[in-house]
Design an enzyme around this catalytic site. Structure first.
Site, mmCIF file in Angstrom:
data_model
loop_
_atom_site.group_PDB
_atom_site.id
_atom_site.type_symbol
_atom_site.label_atom_id
_atom_site.label_comp_id
_atom_site.label_asym_id
_atom_site.label_seq_id
_atom_site.Cartn_x
_atom_site.Cartn_y
_atom_site.Cartn_z
ATOM 1 N N ARG A 47 1.149 -12.898 2.625
ATOM 2 C CA ARG A 47 1.939 -13.599 3.646
ATOM 3 C C ARG A 47 1.053 -14.193 4.745
ATOM 4 O O ARG A 47 1.317 -15.287 5.229
ATOM 5 C CB ARG A 47 2.964 -12.654 4.246
ATOM 6 C CG ARG A 47 4.046 -12.278 3.226
ATOM 7 C CD ARG A 47 5.144 -11.563 3.923
ATOM 8 N NE ARG A 47 6.146 -11.048 3.009
ATOM 9 C CZ ARG A 47 7.221 -10.382 3.419
ATOM 10 N NH1 ARG A 47 7.411 -10.163 4.688
ATOM 11 N NH2 ARG A 47 8.103 -9.936 2.553
ATOM 12 N N ASP A 170 18.191 -11.740 15.919
ATOM 13 C CA ASP A 170 17.118 -11.291 15.033
ATOM 14 C C ASP A 170 15.807 -11.638 15.725
ATOM 15 O O ASP A 170 15.764 -12.515 16.596
ATOM 16 C CB ASP A 170 17.205 -11.994 13.672
ATOM 17 C CG ASP A 170 16.445 -11.250 12.564
ATOM 18 O OD1 ASP A 170 17.099 -10.556 11.757
ATOM 19 O OD2 ASP A 170 15.198 -11.342 12.529
HETATM 20 C C1 LIG Z 1 16.328 -6.199 5.797
HETATM 21 S S1 LIG Z 1 16.953 -7.306 7.013
HETATM 22 C C2 LIG Z 1 18.576 -6.650 7.247
HETATM 23 C C3 LIG Z 1 19.594 -7.737 7.439
HETATM 24 C C4 LIG Z 1 21.030 -7.248 7.608
HETATM 25 N N1 LIG Z 1 21.180 -6.457 8.798
HETATM 26 C C5 LIG Z 1 21.509 -6.493 6.411
HETATM 27 O O1 LIG Z 1 21.637 -5.260 6.477
HETATM 28 O O2 LIG Z 1 21.748 -7.114 5.374
HETATM 29 C C6 LIG Z 1 16.084 -6.740 8.482
HETATM 30 C C7 LIG Z 1 16.074 -7.762 9.607
HETATM 31 O O3 LIG Z 1 15.592 -7.134 10.787
HETATM 32 C C8 LIG Z 1 14.818 -8.074 11.505
HETATM 33 N N2 LIG Z 1 13.911 -7.380 12.427
HETATM 34 C C9 LIG Z 1 12.769 -6.708 12.153
HETATM 35 N N3 LIG Z 1 12.210 -6.234 13.274
HETATM 36 C C10 LIG Z 1 13.018 -6.607 14.302
HETATM 37 C C11 LIG Z 1 12.968 -6.419 15.704
HETATM 38 N N4 LIG Z 1 11.980 -5.757 16.293
HETATM 39 N N5 LIG Z 1 13.968 -6.956 16.443
HETATM 40 C C12 LIG Z 1 14.979 -7.633 15.866
HETATM 41 N N6 LIG Z 1 15.077 -7.847 14.541
HETATM 42 C C13 LIG Z 1 14.099 -7.339 13.766
HETATM 43 C C14 LIG Z 1 14.098 -8.859 10.420
HETATM 44 O O4 LIG Z 1 13.650 -10.107 10.874
HETATM 45 C C15 LIG Z 1 15.156 -8.940 9.320
HETATM 46 O O5 LIG Z 1 15.850 -10.160 9.376
#
Ligand SMILES: C[S@@+](CC[C@H](N)C(=O)[O-])C[C@H]1O[C@@H](n2cnc3c(N)ncnc32)[C@H](O)[C@@H]1O
Length: 305
Positions: A47, A170
């Site tokens: 990445r 996000d």
């Molecule tokens: C695996 S996805 C989950 C999406 C959704 N909540 C679901 O359960 O289908 C995790 C998300 O958390 C976000 N994320 C990671 N670290 C974060 C942070 N410190 N603050 C806000 N969002 C974050 C990522 O960008 C990603 O889009």
């Protein structure tokens, strides 16, 4: 015997040392709370190698120096590169009937007075005069989760314009841009029943064939904003009837999770619900939240102010 590790490493375009991986682990942990396990080295390499190419750099060391100098745009790209954004419409579907029932109850209390329901929370007092219910989807990724919440609200209120606003946030600005468009390829929608597809999506034609866009009313119900859950202060105002924080806390260690949970609790209404992901549990924060249903939590002390 073939040694895949050696093959993988020697075929790399850039050298990538253990020391550089550890520096990256530290930087993303401090910036976003994400704990990257050492099994993620290849993922991190592939990445971030794109970022080196984009800048015409020749080593990870140069790239890390660029970050450490505080290049803001690159910090954003760095974080966007290291997030995992897997999501789906109505993922962990058992949550949605619980959300629907909860919102219906909150609305009915709001409408008919709260005589039977103790107002236990300072924010609940303030919101009594408001005409909207507020929900927060706090790791919204590409938007499927927030739009699923919006569809559930249409179902509850039997109108495309329910008295509900959904804040969807996000860390990752790329996924948020996609979420705002509300356009999904048909294969992302194939698990939705045909009647929901018809009701909530407009199928693309001509050059847009093969994708569909969520209806304008759903777009209007949701506001997407960037928010880093790790930040000390969040520029948002509660109270929320429900917070979805699903499948993101697994990337945080327990102490980071606790800090975030501690900030969620005053943002919920007294009887508000917190929805978490299937492999997340809040036993280490039992002074803040108690289990209401499978991966659904309520405030441990509903009289907290
Ligand atoms: C695996 S996805 C989950 C999406 C959704 N909540 C679901 O359960 O289908 C995790 C998300 O958390 C976000 N994320 C990671 N670290 C974060 C942070 N410190 N603050 C806000 N969002 C974050 C990522 O960008 C990603 O889009």
């Amino acid at each position: 015997m073939r040694n895949d590790n050696v093959v993988a490493v020697s075929s790399r375009e850039y050298d990538f040392s253990q020391h550089e991986f550890v520096r990256i682990q530290k930087l993303i942990y401090e910036y976003a709370g994400i704990s990257l396990s050492s099994t993620k080295q290849n993922m991190v390499y592939s990445r971030l190698a794109r970022r080196l190419r984009a800048h015409g750099l020749t080593s990870f060391n140069e790239y890390l120096s660029l970050l450490e100098k505080g290049d803001e745009a690159e910090w954003e790209a760095f974080a966007n590169s290291l997030t995992t954004n897997l999501t789906a419409f109505f993922r962990e579907a058992h949550h949605f009937p619980i959300l629907e029932q909860h919102v219906l109850q909150s609305w009915s209390h709001r409408k008919h007075g709260e005589n039977n329901v103790p107002v236990l929370h300072q924010y609940a007092l303030k919101r009594n005069n408001q005409k909207m219910l507020h929900l927060w989807c706090s790791a919204a990724s590409t938007g499927e989760e927030a739009y699923s919440m919006a569809m559930a609200m249409v179902k509850v209120f039997k109108t495309f314009t329910p008295p509900v606003h959904i804040l969807a946030t996000d860390l990752d600005t790329n996924v948020l841009a996609k979420a705002r468009l509300g356009v999904y390829s048909m294969d992302r929608l194939e698990k939705l029943p045909e009647d929901m597809l018809k009701k909530f999506f407009l199928k693309g034609k001509g050059p847009n064939a093969g994708s569909a866009r969520v209806r304008q009313e759903l777009l209007d119900m949701v506001t997407f904003r960037q928010l880093n859950l790790l930040d000390n202060s969040w520029p948002i105002r509660g109270p929320f009837e429900a917070i979805f924080c699903r499948n993101v806390m697994i990337y945080f260690d327990k102490s980071t999770q606790y800090k975030i949970l501690n900030k969620f609790s005053p943002l919920l209404t007294g009887d508000g619900l917190l929805f978490t992901g299937h492999s997340e549990n809040l036993q280490h924060a039992s002074n803040l939240f108690k289990l209401r249903a499978k991966t659904v939590y309520e405030l441990a002390n509903r009289q907290r102010v």
